[in-house]
Write an enzyme that holds these catalytic residues in place. Sequence first.
Site, PDB file in Angstrom:
ATOM      1  N   TYR A 142       0.805  -1.074  -0.078  1.00 16.13           N
ATOM      2  CA  TYR A 142       0.064  -0.040  -0.004  1.00 16.13           C
ATOM      3  C   TYR A 142       0.961   1.306  -0.023  1.00 16.13           C
ATOM      4  O   TYR A 142       1.540   1.412   0.785  1.00 16.13           O
ATOM      5  CB  TYR A 142      -0.779   0.087   1.380  1.00 16.13           C
ATOM      6  CG  TYR A 142      -2.016   0.807   1.251  1.00 16.13           C
ATOM      7  CD1 TYR A 142      -3.264   0.808   0.647  1.00 16.13           C
ATOM      8  CD2 TYR A 142      -2.037   2.192   1.920  1.00 16.13           C
ATOM      9  CE1 TYR A 142      -4.286   1.487   0.378  1.00 16.13           C
ATOM     10  CE2 TYR A 142      -2.957   2.880   2.078  1.00 16.13           C
ATOM     11  CZ  TYR A 142      -4.141   2.809   1.250  1.00 16.13           C
ATOM     12  OH  TYR A 142      -5.161   3.460   1.320  1.00 16.13           O
ATOM     13  N   SER A 189       1.178  -7.889   1.683  1.00 18.04           N
ATOM     14  CA  SER A 189       0.168  -6.903   2.309  1.00 18.04           C
ATOM     15  C   SER A 189      -0.786  -6.556   1.031  1.00 18.04           C
ATOM     16  O   SER A 189      -1.652  -7.400   0.835  1.00 18.04           O
ATOM     17  CB  SER A 189       0.859  -5.548   2.891  1.00 18.04           C
ATOM     18  OG  SER A 189       0.046  -4.798   3.510  1.00 18.04           O
ATOM     19  N   GLN A 190      -1.066  -5.176   0.581  1.00 19.68           N
ATOM     20  CA  GLN A 190      -1.615  -4.971  -0.416  1.00 19.68           C
ATOM     21  C   GLN A 190      -1.426  -5.874  -1.515  1.00 19.68           C
ATOM     22  O   GLN A 190      -2.367  -6.198  -2.191  1.00 19.68           O
ATOM     23  CB  GLN A 190      -1.816  -3.508  -0.712  1.00 19.68           C
ATOM     24  CG  GLN A 190      -2.769  -3.299  -2.022  1.00 19.68           C
ATOM     25  CD  GLN A 190      -2.406  -1.639  -2.430  1.00 19.68           C
ATOM     26  OE1 GLN A 190      -3.133  -1.082  -2.264  1.00 19.68           O
ATOM     27  NE2 GLN A 190      -1.267  -1.481  -3.252  1.00 19.68           N
ATOM     28  N   ASP A 210       0.265  -9.380  14.096  1.00 23.00           N
ATOM     29  CA  ASP A 210       0.149  -8.120  12.787  1.00 23.00           C
ATOM     30  C   ASP A 210      -1.030  -7.284  13.347  1.00 23.00           C
ATOM     31  O   ASP A 210      -2.117  -7.610  13.210  1.00 23.00           O
ATOM     32  CB  ASP A 210      -0.120  -8.982  11.451  1.00 23.00           C
ATOM     33  CG  ASP A 210       0.078  -7.982  10.485  1.00 23.00           C
ATOM     34  OD1 ASP A 210      -0.151  -6.704  10.536  1.00 23.00           O
ATOM     35  OD2 ASP A 210       0.070  -8.596   9.307  1.00 23.00           O
ATOM     36  N   HIS A 244       3.788  -6.778  11.242  1.00 20.45           N
ATOM     37  CA  HIS A 244       3.203  -6.836   9.901  1.00 20.45           C
ATOM     38  C   HIS A 244       4.429  -7.114   8.792  1.00 20.45           C
ATOM     39  O   HIS A 244       4.183  -7.471   7.719  1.00 20.45           O
ATOM     40  CB  HIS A 244       2.636  -5.476   9.236  1.00 20.45           C
ATOM     41  CG  HIS A 244       1.841  -5.484   7.884  1.00 20.45           C
ATOM     42  ND1 HIS A 244       1.037  -6.388   7.721  1.00 20.45           N
ATOM     43  CD2 HIS A 244       2.066  -4.542   6.957  1.00 20.45           C
ATOM     44  CE1 HIS A 244       0.460  -6.273   6.575  1.00 20.45           C
ATOM     45  NE2 HIS A 244       1.166  -5.163   5.918  1.00 20.45           N
TER      46      HIS A 244
END
Length: 322
Positions: free
Chosen positions: A92, A187-188, A273, A303
């Site tokens: 992100y 992640s994203q 996370d 994360h």
Amino acid sequence: MPRFDLPLSDLRDYRPEIRIPADFDDFWSSTVAGAREAGGSPVVTPIETPLRGIDAFDVTFPGFAGDPVKGWLLLPAQRDGALPAVVEFNGYGGGRGLPFERLEWAASGYAHFFMDTRGQGSAWGSGGATPDPHGAGPAFPGFMTRGIDDPETYYYRRVFTDAVRAIDAVRSLPEVDASRVAVCGGSQGGGIAIAAAALSDDLVAAMPDVPFLCHFGRAVGMTGRDPYEEVARYLAVHRGAEERVFETLSYFDGVSFAARAQAASLFSVALLDPICPPSTVFAAFNAWAGADKEIEVFPFNEHEGGQAYQWQRQAEFLAARI
């Protein structure tokens, strides 16, 4: 960060009910078909870099609505015949950066394509190069609430379609064996990889790392960290919009995509996370339709997850299936 989610024994069996629109499949098949009908071919331009063992190329391919989307293609300088390929999606706020920032896959003998994320690239890293020319209504700063009034205008409709078209573009390249393509991302990027795996046929593998964009109904309001918190703050201002917002998000939930994905999969999850809570990751992993699936658990990480340890695990996983 203390543990805040379900215990691991419960996470392994966590299969929540997810809101799935009746026209979910029709929405996505028509969206992808429309992008493909827009036509266009990737433009591949060799570039000079300090690299000696890897050839680098600037790529522009047609994404959602035929919009030009950028990416980097890296190939081993010494190659013989068509190569297996890894298509990677970014986290992100980051852009495609510089071509020599991610060398592991090409150095391991793969064609590596790293997709720029439209409109992003100015929060961290070395920048992006793809605009998002589509407007949206009022939104909270960030990307999570752009166009959230309607699935047709929601930001991630364009991003997920870009990802499918990136796979199409890579498969069209003469240097790539179209039957041996995998997707990955953190992640994203992991959330995008899940969607791309559901919307693209015959991928060898999908490797979502601490994926975002999963189980919105639990994530929004559970964690006070962005990007999910962007939705919560939007709803704090747009009182009464909850039904409409979650109806839109239901078209983009990684759990629903996972339930339609058949490729072999390797997930990762970090139990501390605070950005992508473990239960949201396990919800997607447990829903994954393909029988060949594994998940790496990092009990004491946030994360950042497994980082280089997870990449090595991915390389082993993919090599066994290539």
